[in-house]
Design a protein around this motif. Structure first.
Motif, PDB file in Angstrom:
ATOM      1  N   THR A 259      -5.508  -0.848 -17.426  1.00 14.13           N
ATOM      2  CA  THR A 259      -4.351  -0.461 -16.617  1.00 14.13           C
ATOM      3  C   THR A 259      -4.771  -0.495 -15.154  1.00 14.13           C
ATOM      4  O   THR A 259      -5.932  -0.201 -14.836  1.00 14.13           O
ATOM      5  N   ASP A 260      -3.837  -0.839 -14.270  1.00 10.84           N
ATOM      6  CA  ASP A 260      -4.197  -0.977 -12.861  1.00 10.84           C
ATOM      7  C   ASP A 260      -3.020  -0.631 -11.976  1.00 10.84           C
ATOM      8  O   ASP A 260      -1.858  -0.619 -12.418  1.00 10.84           O
ATOM      9  N   GLY A 261      -3.323  -0.334 -10.726  1.00 13.69           N
ATOM     10  CA  GLY A 261      -2.297  -0.056  -9.736  1.00 13.69           C
ATOM     11  C   GLY A 261      -2.768  -0.447  -8.349  1.00 13.69           C
ATOM     12  O   GLY A 261      -3.949  -0.328  -8.031  1.00 13.69           O
ATOM     13  N   THR A 262      -1.833  -0.941  -7.527  1.00 14.78           N
ATOM     14  CA  THR A 262      -2.125  -1.332  -6.146  1.00 14.78           C
ATOM     15  C   THR A 262      -1.059  -0.732  -5.241  1.00 14.78           C
ATOM     16  O   THR A 262       0.138  -0.873  -5.508  1.00 14.78           O
ATOM     17  N   LEU A 263      -1.506  -0.075  -4.168  1.00  9.46           N
ATOM     18  CA  LEU A 263      -0.600   0.575  -3.233  1.00  9.46           C
ATOM     19  C   LEU A 263      -0.876   0.066  -1.824  1.00  9.46           C
ATOM     20  O   LEU A 263      -2.023   0.114  -1.360  1.00  9.46           O
ATOM     21  N   HIS A 264       0.166  -0.414  -1.149  1.00  9.24           N
ATOM     22  CA  HIS A 264       0.058  -0.879   0.231  1.00  9.24           C
ATOM     23  C   HIS A 264       0.899   0.034   1.118  1.00  9.24           C
ATOM     24  O   HIS A 264       2.121   0.093   0.983  1.00  9.24           O
ATOM     25  N   LEU A 265       0.237   0.744   1.999  1.00 12.16           N
ATOM     26  CA  LEU A 265       0.909   1.621   2.955  1.00 12.16           C
ATOM     27  C   LEU A 265       0.633   1.096   4.357  1.00 12.16           C
ATOM     28  O   LEU A 265      -0.330   1.508   5.017  1.00 12.16           O
ATOM     29  N   GLY A 266       1.435   0.143   4.790  1.00 15.54           N
ATOM     30  CA  GLY A 266       1.187  -0.497   6.066  1.00 15.54           C
ATOM     31  C   GLY A 266      -0.108  -1.294   6.020  1.00 15.54           C
ATOM     32  O   GLY A 266      -0.287  -2.191   5.200  1.00 15.54           O
ATOM     33  N   ALA A 267      -1.042  -0.934   6.896  1.00 17.14           N
ATOM     34  CA  ALA A 267      -2.326  -1.630   6.949  1.00 17.14           C
ATOM     35  C   ALA A 267      -3.312  -1.118   5.916  1.00 17.14           C
ATOM     36  O   ALA A 267      -4.374  -1.714   5.725  1.00 17.14           O
ATOM     37  N   LEU A 268      -2.977  -0.020   5.233  1.00 20.69           N
ATOM     38  CA  LEU A 268      -3.871   0.579   4.245  1.00 20.69           C
ATOM     39  C   LEU A 268      -3.579   0.018   2.868  1.00 20.69           C
ATOM     40  O   LEU A 268      -2.416  -0.039   2.432  1.00 20.69           O
ATOM     41  N   ALA A 269      -4.629  -0.398   2.138  1.00 22.09           N
ATOM     42  CA  ALA A 269      -4.487  -0.925   0.777  1.00 22.09           C
ATOM     43  C   ALA A 269      -5.407  -0.155  -0.158  1.00 22.09           C
ATOM     44  O   ALA A 269      -6.609  -0.014   0.116  1.00 22.09           O
TER      45      ALA A 269
END
Length: 366
Positions: A259-269
């Motif tokens: 299982t995996d997850g990716t979060l992009h908060l503006g310039a933060l990954a």
């Protein structure tokens, strides 16, 4: 032996020449298709400045990123691509002796016509010269796709991420142990179907059958199976799950689910992945995490600091563990060049004690 190596290098040179000749041929075809302007009256110049074309951002090949050209509206496309990675490293396990390597020297061609695409790529620095060679067919709305040929099995988010987009220099000890040591996933000959529903949280499901790994006699075992599903509940977040099963026609002997997850908060990954399953040595678990931040310096230059950690545990008759921490920074120029400086402190499978490795890598693509 000498004759074989000479033939091999000749073949590599021929392949490189064929792949790199694509742009020249395309340019000649465009030149031939240009209309001839009628003669103007004497003293009147017919030179018309050509309009400047907007620079198109580079896209990764489909073998590295299947969604790379999804928004293309062109009926016919012909694209030649390539990249070169050059690395220098010093490893504590080798008493910090310097090592120079060429991890990748890849060239390839992608061609598309309406709903049919084909791609071939080769890595001139690798023993297995051919990387991707497949055909992809889609319906009119590109909701259904069929892949046939050699390409990546849909297993492990870290393995499926483009090498260029991945902030790390390599995919780490967990992917290396599962893919290279235990033959779970990676590039395989196979047949795969894909379903995409953008209106349902951008749901994407991929599944197929792939050629099994070679056994002790050098023969391929029965087919493996792999599947992956992802959803994007909102633009910044993508979550997914994937699986890989070996020899499904003859009784699965090894398997893994993740299982995996990716979060992009503006310039933060931020990205994370958890894996569990059974290998030849018994049950195992693994965890991977990575954080990076993109800091613009100028219009073209950017700095990308990063930090990551991963761990691997064996729980069967053979008990063992491995782990790694990595930190560093990437200096990026536009979408064509990057310089990477990273340090890894790790206890890799088979090591008696942890060690540190420092690496500098220069990469460019076209």
């Amino acid at each position: 032996m000498v004759g074989w190596r000479g033939w091999e290098w000749s073949w590599r040179g021929l392949l490189a020449a064929v792949l790199l000749s694509g742009p020249a041929l395309a340019q000649e075809q465009v030149a031939e298709a240009q209309p001839v302007s009628p003669e103007a009256p004497e003293g009147v110049s017919t030179d018309v400045p050509a309009p400047k074309k907007a620079k198109k951002p580079k896209t990764e090949p489909l073998g590295e990123n299947p969604d790379a050209a999804d928004d293309s509206k062109d009926e016919r496309t012909l694209r030649v691509f390539g990249r070169v990675f050059a690395r220098a490293s010093a490893d504590q396990r080798d008493e910090y002796s310097r090592s120079l390597s060429l991890p990748s020297a890849r060239v390839g061609v992608n061609a598309g016509f309406e709903n049919i695409e084909a791609e071939v790529s080769a890595d001139l620095s690798s023993k297995s010269l051919l990387k991707d060679a497949f055909v992809r067919i889609a319906d009119g709305h590109k909701r259904l796709r069929l892949y046939a040929g050699q390409f990546k099995a849909p297993f492990l988010a870290r393995e499926l991420e483009s090498t260029w987009d991945l902030p790390l220099m390599d995919r780490g000890l967990v992917v290396g142990y599962l893919k290279d040591t235990n033959q779970l996933g990676g590039r395989r000959m196979g047949l795969m179907g894909e379903v995409r529903l953008k209106e349902a949280w951008n749901l994407k499901f991929s599944g197929g059958l792939f050629q099994g790994a070679k056994d002790e006699t050098g023969q391929h075992t029965s087919e493996d199976a792999s599947a992956r599903v992802t959803v994007r509940p909102f633009k910044a977040l993508t979550v997914g799950a994937s699986s890989y099963l070996t020899q499904v026609m003859a009784g699965t002997k090894q398997y893994a689910v993740a299982t995996d997850g990716t979060l992009h908060l503006g310039a933060l990954a931020l990205s994370g992945e958890a894996v569990t399953g059974r290998l030849g040595l018994g049950p195992f678990t693994a965890q991977l995490g990575l954080i990076s931040y993109l800091l613009p310096l100028t219009h073209d230059w950017a700095l990308q600091p990063l930090a990551g950690a991963e761990a691997l545990q064996l729980h069967g008759d053979v008990v063992g563990r491995g782990w790694a921490t990595v930190g560093g920074a990437n200096l990026l120029f536009s979408d064509a060049f990057k310089a990477q400086l990273q340090a890894e402190h790790a206890l890799r499978p088979g090591d008696e004690a942890p060690g540190t490795e420092y690496s500098l890598q220069l990469a460019m693509r076209f």
